[in-house]
Design an enzyme around this catalytic site. Structure first.
Site, PDB file in Angstrom:
ATOM      1  N   ASP A  46       0.839  -1.201   0.000  1.00 33.28           N
ATOM      2  CA  ASP A  46       0.000   0.000   0.000  1.00 33.28           C
ATOM      3  C   ASP A  46       0.880   1.260   0.000  1.00 33.28           C
ATOM      4  O   ASP A  46       0.374   2.382  -0.029  1.00 33.28           O
ATOM      5  CB  ASP A  46      -1.016  -0.005   1.154  1.00 33.28           C
ATOM      6  CG  ASP A  46      -0.380   0.015   2.524  1.00 33.28           C
ATOM      7  OD1 ASP A  46       0.864  -0.055   2.617  1.00 33.28           O
ATOM      8  OD2 ASP A  46      -1.131   0.105   3.521  1.00 33.28           O
ATOM      9  N   ASP A  85      -1.230  -6.441  -0.504  1.00 37.80           N
ATOM     10  CA  ASP A  85      -1.307  -5.789   0.807  1.00 37.80           C
ATOM     11  C   ASP A  85      -2.757  -5.433   1.124  1.00 37.80           C
ATOM     12  O   ASP A  85      -3.505  -4.993   0.246  1.00 37.80           O
ATOM     13  CB  ASP A  85      -0.482  -4.495   0.734  1.00 37.80           C
ATOM     14  CG  ASP A  85       0.204  -4.150   2.039  1.00 37.80           C
ATOM     15  OD1 ASP A  85       0.016  -4.873   3.041  1.00 37.80           O
ATOM     16  OD2 ASP A  85       0.957  -3.152   2.048  1.00 37.80           O
ATOM     17  N   GLU A 180       9.661  -4.108  10.172  1.00 41.90           N
ATOM     18  CA  GLU A 180       9.980  -2.776   9.621  1.00 41.90           C
ATOM     19  C   GLU A 180      10.414  -1.830  10.731  1.00 41.90           C
ATOM     20  O   GLU A 180       9.749  -1.729  11.779  1.00 41.90           O
ATOM     21  CB  GLU A 180       8.751  -2.189   8.893  1.00 41.90           C
ATOM     22  CG  GLU A 180       9.039  -0.778   8.363  1.00 41.90           C
ATOM     23  CD  GLU A 180       8.063  -0.253   7.327  1.00 41.90           C
ATOM     24  OE1 GLU A 180       7.116  -0.964   6.938  1.00 41.90           O
ATOM     25  OE2 GLU A 180       8.271   0.906   6.906  1.00 41.90           O
TER      26      GLU A 180
HETATM   27  O1  KIV Z   1       3.542  -1.074   1.594  1.00 39.11           O
HETATM   28  C1  KIV Z   1       4.678  -1.547   1.461  1.00 39.11           C
HETATM   29  O2  KIV Z   1       5.351  -1.387   0.424  1.00 39.11           O
HETATM   30  C2  KIV Z   1       5.223  -2.295   2.572  1.00 39.11           C
HETATM   31  C3  KIV Z   1       6.656  -2.713   2.515  1.00 39.11           C
HETATM   32  C4  KIV Z   1       7.539  -1.543   2.630  1.00 39.11           C
HETATM   33  C5  KIV Z   1       6.987  -3.770   3.501  1.00 39.11           C
HETATM   34  O3  KIV Z   1       4.532  -2.554   3.518  1.00 39.11           O
END
Ligand code: KIV
Length: 236
Positions: A46, A85, A180
């Protein structure tokens, strides 16, 4: 053609101590290029909101947008595992909403797994999704959807809480976990404790794999780029 990366491949890579390479992508041409580079996991993050849509956080991204971008990425990936995601408020309301939305990423968009943010607090969801046959990548530490609650994009340093979150998502059935924005020594301890692979971003070198946002790595993003990002090009 090389065989498709699956949940089993990633678990095997951890036990063989082979590093897992993960990148984000948001469209078909980049998905093909990333896939051809033998990246193991492509996440339609996201982060789409920030690096593609020009928003200042990930919060505005919608479920329909995630389905659309996941579908066009899945079309370009023949080897990499495609992970979609779950955007903000697609899983925080009701369990039935969460299951329905996660199912859309597999049914409509062609993902092989989903990712969602949170530790102990999302274990019920992780369990229910796993039971329904939806593999879940968890995401703990700096969780950008909670930017307002965290008071900004801040490194998370509460060792006991991070370890507990990691243990609980593993016990709930997650097949991997993104770490993260956490100190490297805590990430190493979590990696040594868990049987499932850890995928780090801003979490030091000792995770089982690393993930970066494609636009940061290619220097396509003219805004703020985190310190830990290795830029391979300056395409902007
Ligand atoms: O949204 C995203 O790209 C992420 C990654 C940075 C792990 O959650």
């Amino acid at each position: 053609m090389a065989s498709k990366v699956t949940v089993t491949t990633l678990l095997q890579m951890k036990s063989n101590k082979e590093k897992i390479v993960a990148l984000t992508a948001y469209d078909y041409p980049f998905s093909r290029l990333v896939d051809e580079s033998e990246v193991d996991v492509i996440l339609i993050g996201d982060s789409l909101g920030m690096v593609v849509q020009g928003e200042s956080s990930t919060l505005p991204v919608t479920m329909d947008e995630m389905v659309y971008h996941t579908r066009i990425v899945a079309r370009g990936a023949s080897r990499a595992m495609v992970v979609g995601d779950m955007p903000f408020m697609s899983y925080q309301t009701e369990l039935s909403d969460a299951l329905f939305n996660a199912g859309r990423l597999l049914k409509e968009a062609g993902a092989s797994a989903i990712k969602l943010e949170g530790g102990a607090s999302v274990c019920g969801l992780v369990e229910a999704m796993t039971r329904a046959g939806i593999p879940v990548m968890a995401h703990i530490g700096l969780t950008p959807q909670s930017v307002h609650q965290m008071g900004g994009f801040r490194v998370q340093r509460d060792r006991d809480r991070l370890l507990e979150d990691a243990r609980q998502v593993e016990a709930a059935g997650a097949f991997s976990v993104v770490l993260e924005g956490i100190p490297a020594d805590i990430a190493r301890e979590i990696t040594d404790t868990l049987k499932i692979p850890t995928i780090g971003i801003g979490a030091g070198p000792d995770c089982d794999g690393q993930i970066l946002v494609l636009h940061d790595l290619l220097g396509l993003n003219e805004g703020h780029v985190p310190k830990f990002v290795k830029k391979y090009a300056d395409l902007a």
